[in-house]
Design an enzyme around this catalytic site. Structure first.
Site, PDB file in Angstrom:
ATOM      1  N   CYS A 118       8.764 -20.697  51.215  1.00 56.01           N
ATOM      2  CA  CYS A 118       9.833 -19.695  51.139  1.00 56.01           C
ATOM      3  C   CYS A 118       9.993 -19.287  49.683  1.00 56.01           C
ATOM      4  CB  CYS A 118      11.132 -20.306  51.669  1.00 56.01           C
ATOM      5  SG  CYS A 118      12.569 -19.244  51.440  1.00 56.01           S
ATOM      6  N   CYS A 154       7.512 -12.520  49.818  1.00 53.89           N
ATOM      7  CA  CYS A 154       8.306 -13.168  50.876  1.00 53.89           C
ATOM      8  C   CYS A 154       7.289 -13.562  51.937  1.00 53.89           C
ATOM      9  CB  CYS A 154       9.342 -12.205  51.441  1.00 53.89           C
ATOM     10  SG  CYS A 154      10.127 -12.809  52.967  1.00 53.89           S
TER      11      CYS A 154
HETATM   12  N1  DGL Z   1      10.472 -16.124  54.086  1.00 53.18           N
HETATM   13  C1  DGL Z   1      11.411 -16.392  53.054  1.00 53.18           C
HETATM   14  C2  DGL Z   1      10.947 -15.957  51.702  1.00 53.18           C
HETATM   15  O1  DGL Z   1       9.756 -16.070  51.440  1.00 53.18           O
HETATM   16  C3  DGL Z   1      12.867 -16.130  53.381  1.00 53.18           C
HETATM   17  C4  DGL Z   1      13.188 -14.795  53.965  1.00 53.18           C
HETATM   18  C5  DGL Z   1      14.665 -14.698  54.395  1.00 53.18           C
HETATM   19  O2  DGL Z   1      15.091 -15.522  55.193  1.00 53.18           O
HETATM   20  O3  DGL Z   1      15.345 -13.794  53.889  1.00 53.18           O
HETATM   21  O4  DGL Z   1      11.707 -15.554  50.868  1.00 53.18           O
END
Ligand code: DGL
Length: 268
Positions: free
Chosen positions: A74, A189
């Protein structure tokens, strides 16, 4: 099953599966536990205080199972809370691997002074400026433009790829990249690799850089393959069926996705 030789992989939802799929390629013999905090997504529009609360619960969950190695799949967590988590959980025996910090060097390879890198990310990651600061530590002469994309996670989690509104939002962000004449675009993301087909209507696929490969390589330099047969257990804090449906592009999950309850955030 003993989990001490298991890698815990965490994200807010199905995004981290794009990292897990890279990990499985380089470390197929490992055991993995994936935790999607779907009850609390999207992380990208939450405060650091909230995200830290969610992250702590997840790491405590992994600690309870005896997991020692954690892949932070994440970007938002890597940007906002990684340092706090490392300080708190390293003394408890966890080894934590962040995404942005693992990928910054590779993201700059082949670029020249003055080149522009665009970073597509959540609002929280963009606001943190973490990609720009990590990249400019390596080369201060690269221009880094961080582009917040607050609705992209919703498109992926709710499978809204065909909506006109989704197409419009994607088109607007791609326009910013074209205006900046970017030489590279970081998928900042872990949900965004699900949108690559939409992105590549506007830009060549080769321009996109997925940090997941760098995190997988980083972990691989600490954990070695064995002759064991790998395995993955999946947990979510929200609805397991929705998770399975949204995950399809990266993992066709046949086994049961288990549900786990976490404490609820409240501001006192
Ligand atoms: N997939 C995550 C990231 O890479 C979080 C996305 C989210 O929940 O806003 O930031």
């Amino acid at each position: 099953m003993t989990y001490s030789d298991t890698i815990g992989v965490m994200d807010s939802g199905v995004g981290g599966l794009t990292v897990l799929s890279e990990l499985v390629k380089v470390l197929p013999s490992a055991k993995y536990i994936y935790l999607g905090d779907t009850a609390n997504l999207p992380y990208g529009c939450k405060t650091k205080e909230e995200i830290l609360f969610f992250n702590r619960n997840i790491l405590n969950f992994f600690l309870t199972l005896g997991v020692k190695d954690i892949a932070i799949a994440c970007n938002t967590t890597s940007a906002l809370t990684y340092e706090d988590l490392r300080e708190e959980f390293s003394p408890k025996g966890l080894r934590i691997f962040p995404l942005i910090q693992s990928a910054a060097y590779s993201a700059t390879l082949g670029l020249n002074d003055g080149d522009c890198i665009c970073v597509l990310s959540t609002l929280a990651t963009a606001k943190s400026g973490k990609y720009a600061s990590e990249i400019n530590k390596i080369n201060p002469n690269l221009k880094v433009v961080e582009i917040p994309c607050p609705n992209f996670v919703e498109i992926v989690e709710n499978r809204l790829y065909d909506l006109d509104e989704s197409k419009k939002i994607v088109r607007e962000k791609m326009k910013i990249i074209l205006e900046n004449k970017a030489k590279r675009v970081i998928l900042g993301c872990t949900h965004y690799p699900y949108l690559l087909d939409m992105f590549s209507l506007y830009l060549p696929r080769e321009i996109f850089f997925n940090p997941a490969g760098s995190l997988a390589k980083n972990i691989c330099s600490f954990i070695k393959n064995t002759n064991d047969v790998g395995d993955i257990d999946f947990y979510v804090t929200g609805d397991p069926c929705e998770f399975k449906k949204s995950a399809k592009l990266f993992f066709d999950i046949k086994k049961e996705v288990k549900s786990v309850k976490m404490p609820t955030f409240s501001r006192v």
